[in-house]
Enzyme design. Structure first.
Site, PDB file in Angstrom:
ATOM      1  N   ILE A  13       0.939  -1.245   0.134  1.00  0.00           N
ATOM      2  CA  ILE A  13       0.104   0.072  -0.007  1.00  0.00           C
ATOM      3  C   ILE A  13       0.803   1.326   0.061  1.00  0.00           C
ATOM      4  O   ILE A  13       0.721   2.135  -0.592  1.00  0.00           O
ATOM      5  CB  ILE A  13      -1.068  -0.115   1.112  1.00  0.00           C
ATOM      6  CG1 ILE A  13      -1.947  -1.297   1.298  1.00  0.00           C
ATOM      7  CG2 ILE A  13      -1.842   1.188   1.190  1.00  0.00           C
ATOM      8  CD1 ILE A  13      -2.608  -1.761   2.544  1.00  0.00           C
ATOM      9  N   SER A 126      -6.981  -1.039  10.390  1.00  0.00           N
ATOM     10  CA  SER A 126      -7.646  -1.877   9.802  1.00  0.00           C
ATOM     11  C   SER A 126      -8.817  -2.317  10.332  1.00  0.00           C
ATOM     12  O   SER A 126      -9.286  -2.224  11.324  1.00  0.00           O
ATOM     13  CB  SER A 126      -6.920  -3.387   9.939  1.00  0.00           C
ATOM     14  OG  SER A 126      -7.634  -4.536   9.738  1.00  0.00           O
ATOM     15  N   TYR A 151      -1.558  -9.442  15.915  1.00  0.00           N
ATOM     16  CA  TYR A 151      -1.376  -8.394  14.779  1.00  0.00           C
ATOM     17  C   TYR A 151      -2.596  -7.457  14.928  1.00  0.00           C
ATOM     18  O   TYR A 151      -2.515  -6.062  14.881  1.00  0.00           O
ATOM     19  CB  TYR A 151      -1.623  -9.072  13.360  1.00  0.00           C
ATOM     20  CG  TYR A 151      -2.205  -7.929  12.305  1.00  0.00           C
ATOM     21  CD1 TYR A 151      -1.274  -6.919  11.691  1.00  0.00           C
ATOM     22  CD2 TYR A 151      -3.355  -8.096  12.104  1.00  0.00           C
ATOM     23  CE1 TYR A 151      -1.554  -6.360  10.882  1.00  0.00           C
ATOM     24  CE2 TYR A 151      -3.938  -7.266  10.892  1.00  0.00           C
ATOM     25  CZ  TYR A 151      -3.091  -6.168  10.275  1.00  0.00           C
ATOM     26  OH  TYR A 151      -3.529  -5.694   9.335  1.00  0.00           O
ATOM     27  N   LYS A 155      -3.075  -3.107  15.877  1.00  0.00           N
ATOM     28  CA  LYS A 155      -3.748  -1.893  15.180  1.00  0.00           C
ATOM     29  C   LYS A 155      -4.730  -1.294  16.343  1.00  0.00           C
ATOM     30  O   LYS A 155      -4.549   0.168  16.394  1.00  0.00           O
ATOM     31  CB  LYS A 155      -4.714  -2.581  14.180  1.00  0.00           C
ATOM     32  CG  LYS A 155      -3.830  -2.929  12.944  1.00  0.00           C
ATOM     33  CD  LYS A 155      -3.106  -1.979  12.370  1.00  0.00           C
ATOM     34  CE  LYS A 155      -2.296  -2.456  11.302  1.00  0.00           C
ATOM     35  NZ  LYS A 155      -1.029  -1.634  10.751  1.00  0.00           N
TER      36      LYS A 155
HETATM   37  C1  UD1 Z   1      -6.743 -10.797   6.804  1.00  0.00           C
HETATM   38  C2  UD1 Z   1      -7.071 -10.093   8.228  1.00  0.00           C
HETATM   39  C3  UD1 Z   1      -6.892  -8.584   8.148  1.00  0.00           C
HETATM   40  C4  UD1 Z   1      -5.450  -8.094   7.488  1.00  0.00           C
HETATM   41  C5  UD1 Z   1      -5.489  -8.689   6.141  1.00  0.00           C
HETATM   42  C6  UD1 Z   1      -3.994  -8.504   5.527  1.00  0.00           C
HETATM   43  C7  UD1 Z   1      -8.551 -11.506   9.598  1.00  0.00           C
HETATM   44  C8  UD1 Z   1      -9.954 -11.576  10.034  1.00  0.00           C
HETATM   45  N1  UD1 Z   1      -8.362 -10.401   8.661  1.00  0.00           N
HETATM   46  O1  UD1 Z   1      -7.974 -10.096   6.087  1.00  0.00           O
HETATM   47  O2  UD1 Z   1      -6.776  -8.000   9.543  1.00  0.00           O
HETATM   48  O3  UD1 Z   1      -5.419  -6.611   7.579  1.00  0.00           O
HETATM   49  O4  UD1 Z   1      -5.670 -10.328   5.981  1.00  0.00           O
HETATM   50  O5  UD1 Z   1      -3.146  -9.442   5.687  1.00  0.00           O
HETATM   51  O6  UD1 Z   1      -7.639 -12.065  10.387  1.00  0.00           O
HETATM   52  N2  UD1 Z   1      -9.707 -16.976   1.466  1.00  0.00           N
HETATM   53  C9  UD1 Z   1      -9.668 -18.324   0.997  1.00  0.00           C
HETATM   54  N3  UD1 Z   1      -8.566 -19.197   0.540  1.00  0.00           N
HETATM   55  C10 UD1 Z   1      -7.275 -18.374   0.440  1.00  0.00           C
HETATM   56  C11 UD1 Z   1      -7.138 -17.182   1.001  1.00  0.00           C
HETATM   57  C12 UD1 Z   1      -8.242 -16.679   1.740  1.00  0.00           C
HETATM   58  O7  UD1 Z   1     -10.770 -18.901   0.690  1.00  0.00           O
HETATM   59  O8  UD1 Z   1      -6.385 -19.126   0.083  1.00  0.00           O
HETATM   60  C13 UD1 Z   1     -10.787 -16.333   1.982  1.00  0.00           C
HETATM   61  C14 UD1 Z   1     -10.796 -16.147   3.379  1.00  0.00           C
HETATM   62  O9  UD1 Z   1     -11.246 -17.170   4.023  1.00  0.00           O
HETATM   63  C15 UD1 Z   1     -11.603 -14.792   3.382  1.00  0.00           C
HETATM   64  C16 UD1 Z   1     -11.357 -14.195   2.197  1.00  0.00           C
HETATM   65  O10 UD1 Z   1     -10.788 -15.083   1.313  1.00  0.00           O
HETATM   66  O11 UD1 Z   1     -12.768 -15.024   3.535  1.00  0.00           O
HETATM   67  C17 UD1 Z   1     -10.227 -13.135   2.087  1.00  0.00           C
HETATM   68  O12 UD1 Z   1      -9.180 -13.530   2.879  1.00  0.00           O
HETATM   69  P1  UD1 Z   1      -7.794 -12.805   3.048  1.00  0.00           P
HETATM   70  O13 UD1 Z   1      -7.172 -12.217   1.765  1.00  0.00           O
HETATM   71  O14 UD1 Z   1      -6.738 -13.283   3.967  1.00  0.00           O
HETATM   72  O15 UD1 Z   1      -8.176 -11.453   3.975  1.00  0.00           O
HETATM   73  P2  UD1 Z   1      -8.942 -11.251   5.473  1.00  0.00           P
HETATM   74  O16 UD1 Z   1      -8.794 -12.636   6.131  1.00  0.00           O
HETATM   75  O17 UD1 Z   1     -10.147 -10.884   5.289  1.00  0.00           O
END
Ligand code: UD1
Length: 342
Positions: A13, A126, A151, A155
């Site tokens: 970012i 965040s 983490y 924040k």
């Molecule tokens: C997470 C953190 C957030 C952090 C961000 C950046 C939590 C709740 N949130 O966001 O605080 O700022 O990462 O590192 O911990 N997914 C899949 N398969 C994958 C990867 C992700 O299905 O291989 C899904 C996850 O379950 C989620 C969505 O995609 O539902 C987004 O995941 P992700 O990109 O990791 O972001 P967050 O978990 O929302």
């Protein structure tokens, strides 16, 4: 030309924000310890804007280095503070590493800003501070919930430290609570550079598409959502970067009397994991190999932003959609495969 310090300016970012700042007429100085980024990003930024930002490699936990740096740049008018560790899982394993790095760097920064009369701070926060909100879309007034990782806790604590300090000093600060940043600059010269196996959805998708990963796992399809997969508010990183410029400008205006303000940065729309996969496939004409797997521990079911305060008070809103973001993420992944920053 006002000089802005961007900490973590070679990161994902941060680098996009440096570009937007330069294109808005600011002079930018970057401080980064390169713990999760590459110095080559400085050249990439230069290719986009035609202006090479000054770059200093050191750790903000090193107070002496910070003092020396500021002696060289006595005219810094504002700071945008991105530099922090951000891997949720790693923070559970090594909490002290996270508390030390993310909080000591912040207090060092606040201290020197006070000593040198630098009064404007934009802080990278965040939506994780909301946990699973009771009401959606979630507004800035929603209660902060107990963080589910060190983490996330850094924040929350960081926002409190800034609030307490601003109250008794001349500091003005804005904390920006990001939803899920994705995509890359339209030039595809900068983007997300995950080290090792990515945790986040979009880099995992692009790495699967390019063949670096065999298949993508969808973490859970039994959530209480229309297609059963979890919902997030995915925001284009360029839109997000632009909000930092607007926040910096806001602190110059007399209307922003508040010492400490908080804004949600999201699109206001929620998309499921399957929406993202499908949109990626359609936008880029690629079939993704994916399977449904168990829920990932610590994930919330659904969250998206109430953007009214950001739209009306900050005067910023998103302009780029999911499809544009996913096309740009793919263009960047292809450039990475060709060794653009090796
Ligand atoms: C997470 C953190 C957030 C952090 C961000 C950046 C939590 C709740 N949130 O966001 O605080 O700022 O990462 O590192 O911990 N997914 C899949 N398969 C994958 C990867 C992700 O299905 O291989 C899904 C996850 O379950 C989620 C969505 O995609 O539902 C987004 O995941 P992700 O990109 O990791 O972001 P967050 O978990 O929302």
């Amino acid at each position: 030309m006002a000089k802005i310090l961007v900490t973590g300016g070679t990161g994902y970012i941060g680098s996009h924000t440096v570009v937007e700042l330069q294109q808005s007429g600011y002079e930018v100085v970057i401080v980064d310890n390169l713990s999760n980024s590459s110095e080559k990003i400085v050249d990439q930024i230069t290719k986009i804007t035609g202006i090479k930002p000054r770059f200093h490699k050191f750790d903000l936990c090193d107070r002496e280095a910070l003092q020396k740096f500021w002696d060289e740049h006595t005219d810094i008018e504002g700071v945008i503070h991105f530099a922090a560790y951000k891997a949720v899982g790693e923070s559970v394993q090594f909490p002290l590493k996270y508390y030390h790095n993310n909080l000591v760097s912040l207090t060092n920064l606040l201290e020197i800003m006070e000593q040198r009369s630098c009064k404007k701070l934009v802080f990278s926060s965040s939506c994780t501070v909301y946990g699973q909100p009771a009401e959606l879309p979630v507004s800035e007034n929603a209660p902060i919930q107990k963080a589910n990782s060190p983490y996330g806790n850094t924040k929350q604590i960081a926002e409190e430290i800034i609030f307490d300090h601003a109250y008794v000093s001349s500091l003005k600060a804005i904390a920006l609570r990001y939803f899920n940043p994705i995509g890359s600059h339209e030039s595809a010269l900068i983007g997300e550079l995950p080290i090792g196996v990515p945790n986040n959805l979009v880099p995992f998708i692009t790495q699967t598409a390019i063949g670096k990963r065999d298949s993508l796992k969808v973490w859970g399809d039994d959530y209480d959502t229309p297609d059963g997969t979890a919902i997030r508010d995915y925001i284009h990183v360029v839109d997000l970067a632009k909000a930092h410029v607007v926040a910096m400008e806001r602190m110059d205006k007399t209307i922003a009397d508040e010492k400490f303000e908080v804004f949600n940065l999201g699109t206001g729309r929620g998309n499921s994991v399957l929406d993202v996969i499908l949109t990626f496939e359609q936008a880029n004409g690629i079939k993704l190999n994916y399977q449904i797997a168990q829920r990932r521990e610590g994930d919330v079911e659904k969250v998206w932003a109430d953007t009214r305060k950001a739209n009306e008070v900050l005067g910023w809103k998103t302009q780029l959609g999911l499809e544009t973001a996913l096309k740009s993420a793919w263009a960047w992944e292809k450039n990475l495969a060709e060794g653009i920053v090796d």
